[in-house]
Design an enzyme around this catalytic site. Structure first.
Site, short mmCIF file in Angstrom:
data_model
loop_
_atom_site.label_atom_id
_atom_site.label_comp_id
_atom_site.label_asym_id
_atom_site.label_seq_id
_atom_site.Cartn_x
_atom_site.Cartn_y
_atom_site.Cartn_z
N ARG A 172 0.82 -1.22 0.00
CA ARG A 172 0.00 0.00 0.00
C ARG A 172 0.85 1.27 0.00
NH1 ARG A 172 -5.30 0.04 2.47
NH2 ARG A 172 -4.84 2.04 3.41
N ARG A 176 9.22 6.38 -3.39
CA ARG A 176 9.47 7.38 -4.44
C ARG A 176 10.89 7.89 -4.41
NH1 ARG A 176 4.93 10.54 -2.35
NH2 ARG A 176 3.04 9.66 -3.27
N ARG A 249 -9.53 -6.41 13.68
CA ARG A 249 -8.63 -5.65 14.55
C ARG A 249 -9.41 -4.41 14.97
NH1 ARG A 249 -4.39 -7.34 17.17
NH2 ARG A 249 -3.23 -5.38 17.00
N ARG A 280 0.17 5.64 16.64
CA ARG A 280 0.34 7.02 16.15
C ARG A 280 -0.43 8.01 17.00
NH1 ARG A 280 -2.56 5.66 10.34
NH2 ARG A 280 -4.55 5.08 11.20
N GLU A 304 -3.53 6.31 19.27
CA GLU A 304 -4.21 5.11 18.75
C GLU A 304 -3.52 3.84 19.24
OE1 GLU A 304 -4.82 5.02 14.55
OE2 GLU A 304 -5.73 7.02 14.53
N TYR A 352 -11.71 -4.15 3.57
CA TYR A 352 -11.11 -2.91 4.03
C TYR A 352 -11.15 -1.87 2.91
CZ TYR A 352 -7.79 0.37 6.00
OH TYR A 352 -7.20 1.50 6.47
N1 UDP Z 1 3.46 0.92 7.90
C1 UDP Z 1 4.69 0.88 8.54
N2 UDP Z 1 5.19 2.03 9.09
C2 UDP Z 1 4.50 3.20 9.05
C3 UDP Z 1 3.26 3.24 8.38
C4 UDP Z 1 2.76 2.07 7.83
O1 UDP Z 1 5.32 -0.15 8.61
O2 UDP Z 1 5.01 4.20 9.61
C5 UDP Z 1 2.96 -0.35 7.32
C6 UDP Z 1 2.12 -1.13 8.31
O3 UDP Z 1 2.38 -2.51 8.10
C7 UDP Z 1 0.71 -0.81 7.91
C8 UDP Z 1 0.84 -0.69 6.40
O4 UDP Z 1 2.13 -0.11 6.21
O5 UDP Z 1 -0.17 -1.83 8.27
C9 UDP Z 1 -0.22 0.16 5.76
O6 UDP Z 1 -0.19 1.45 6.32
P1 UDP Z 1 -1.37 2.49 6.15
O7 UDP Z 1 -0.89 3.81 6.63
O8 UDP Z 1 -1.91 2.39 4.78
O9 UDP Z 1 -2.42 1.92 7.21
P2 UDP Z 1 -3.80 2.58 7.69
O10 UDP Z 1 -3.60 4.06 7.78
O11 UDP Z 1 -4.80 2.17 6.68
O12 UDP Z 1 -4.02 1.96 9.01
#
Ligand code: UDP
Length: 374
Positions: A172, A176, A249, A280, A304, A352
C-alpha cells in the site's frame, strides 16, 4: 403494502450515499442507526470548534472524478495533503518512503545514491522471492528502513510477527525517488471544510433517519416496513453467526485536550518503535488549518492503540487471513441468494474499503453496476 422502498440499516458512508441516490430516483427510504449519531466511522465530534475524528483519522483521496465531483456537492474540500512523520526513538523521518526519508536515513542526496544504497541492502539480504511482509519490505526498501520504520510499527498494528503477515499489506505504501511527502498517489485529496458531518448531513437531507435504534432488537417489525433492505452492519450478525464469528482488529483512542496551540506540528505522527505502546498520534486541528480556531491556545490529540477485537468492541479492520476469508465466503454465499437484501460497506462485505471505493460501490448498486467507475 410496505411503507418504504428501502430500509437502510446503518448511516455510514455506504448507507447515506445509497439513501441519497435512491431518493433522487424517487424511492422512499428509512435509515436506522444504532449509534446516537449518523455517519458511521466518519463521524466527527466537534469539541470547542475542533472536528475530532472520533473513530480514527479519515483523509479523503481519490482518482475517480465522478466520486470527487459527487462529494463536492455537499462540502467544499480543503487542500489538506497527508504527509505523516515517523518518530523512531526521537528521530524524525518523512513518510511515505521518499528522497527525504533516504536523506534522513543515509545522508544520500540524489536518487542515484539512494537506489544504490537500497540495491546494496537487497543484495546483502539475498531474498529472491519474498514470502512474507518482512521479506517483501527488505527486498523493496532495504533493512535499515525495515528495522526503523516498518517492523515494530507493523507488529504493533497487527499484533503479529512480520514473518507471519502477508506481503501485500506493505505494498500500500508508495516508494518514491522524489522529494514528495504526499502519502497518496491520487489526483484529488482533502478534508471537507466543517468536517465529515457536513457530507453526511448533505447526503441524508430530507430522508427519514432514526438514530439509537438497533435493527436487531425488533428485526421482524423492521423487515415488514420496506420492500428491500440495505444492510451495512456485520454480515455474520445478520445471519445469527450461524457459521461462527468473523474477526477484526480494533483501535482504542485515548483523546485529550491540551492547552497548547500546536502540539506536534502535523496531523499524523507515527511512532514506529515498541517504546511507545500506541501506533500514532493524531492532532485533529491540523486537518483543518483554515478553521477559525486553528490558532487558539488549545488542541486535541488522540493516541491510537491497536488491539485484537473482542465481543462488544467496535470493529475496524477485517483480518486478512485465510480462516476469515473462508468464513466470509460462506456468509457471502447466503447473501448472494437474497433478492430482498443488498449488502454494502466494510462490515457487510468484510472488506477494508477506502472512502471513495465505498461511494463508487453505492453508486454502482443504485445506478447500475458500472456507474460509479472512474
Ligand atoms: N506501515 C509501517 N510504518 C509506518 C506506516 C505504515 O510499517 O510508519 C505499514 C504497516 O504494516 C501498515 C501498512 O504499512 O499496516 C499500511 O499502512 P497504512 O498507513 O496504509 O495503514 P492505515 O492508515 O490504513 O491503518
Amino acid at each position: 403494502m410496505a411503507k418504504y422502498d428501502y430500509l437502510i440499516v446503518g448511516s455510514g458512508l455506504y448507507g447515506a450515499t445509497f439513501a441519497f441516490l435512491a431518493k433522487q430516483k424517487g424511492k422512499k427510504c428509512l435509515v436506522l442507526d444504532k449509534r446516537a449519531h449518523t455517519g458511521g466511522n466518519v463521524f466527527c465530534e466537534n469539541i470547542d470548534g475542533i472536528n475530532v475524528h472520533k473513530y480514527g483519522a479519515h483523509i479523503f483521496h481519490t482518482s475517480n472524478k465522478k466520486v470527487w465531483d459527487f462529494v463536492n456537492q455537499f462540502a467544499t474540500f480543503n487542500r489538506y495533503t497527508n504527509s505523516p512523520v515517523a518518530n523512531y526513538h526521537g528521530k524524525l523521518y518523512n513518510l511515505p518512503f521518499n528522497m527525504n526519508t533516504f536523506y534522513q536515513m543515509w545522508g544520500v542526496t540524489t536518487p542515484e545514491e539512494a537506489k544504490q544504497k537500497i540495491e546494496e541492502q537487497k543484495k546483502e539480504a539475498g531474498i529472491n522471492e519474498p514470502k512474507n511482509l518482512e521479506e517483501q519490505a527488505i527486498s523493496l526498501i532495504g533493512k535499515d528502513i525495515y528495522y526503523t520504520l516498518i517492523k515494530e510499527y507493523t507488529e504493533k498494528q497487527w499484533g503479529r510477527d512480520c514473518k507471519s503477515l502477508p506481503s501485500f499489506i506493505i505494498k500500500r505504501l508508495p516508494v518514491r525517488f522524489t522529494f514528495d511527502n504526499n502519502y497518496f498517489n491520487d489526483n484529488y485529496q482533502g478534508i471537507p471544510i466543517g468536517g465529515y458531518n457536513k457530507l453526511i448531513d448533505g447526503l441524508l437531507e430530507g430522508i427519514e433517519v432514526k438514530t439509537s435504534v438497533d435493527f436487531f432488537t425488533d428485526r421482524k417489525k423492521w423487515e415488514t416496513e420496506a420492500d428491500k433492505i440495505v444492510f451495512t452492519g456485520k454480515i455474520d450478525e445478520y445471519y445469527d453467526y450461524q457459521f461462527g464469528k468473523l474477526e477484526y482488529r480494533t483501535v482504542r483512542f485515548e483523546t485529550e485536550m491540551l492547552n497548547v496551540a500546536n502540539y506536534q506540528g502535523n496531523a499524523v505522527v507515527n511512532y514506529t518503535s515498541h517504546e511507545q505502546p500506541y501506533t500514532r498520534i493524531i492532532e485533529h486541528k491540523h486537518f483543518e488549518p483554515e478553521s477559525s480556531v486553528y490558532n487558539n491556545e488549545k488542541t486535541i490529540i488522540s493516541k491510537e492503540y491497536s488491539t485484537e477485537w473482542k465481543e462488544g468492541m467496535e470493529s475496524f479492520y477485517p483480518v486478512n487471513d485465510e480462516k476469515n476469508a473462508t468464513l466470509f465466503s460462506k456468509y457471502n454465499e447466503l447473501a448472494k441468494k437474497e433478492d430482498k437484501v443488498i449488502f454494502g460497506g466494510r462490515l457487510a462485505e468484510y472488506k477494508y474499503y477506502d472512502m471513495d471505493d465505498i461511494i463508487e460501490k453505492a453508486m454502482g448498486d443504485v445506478l447500475g453496476e458500472n456507474y460509479g467507475k472512474a
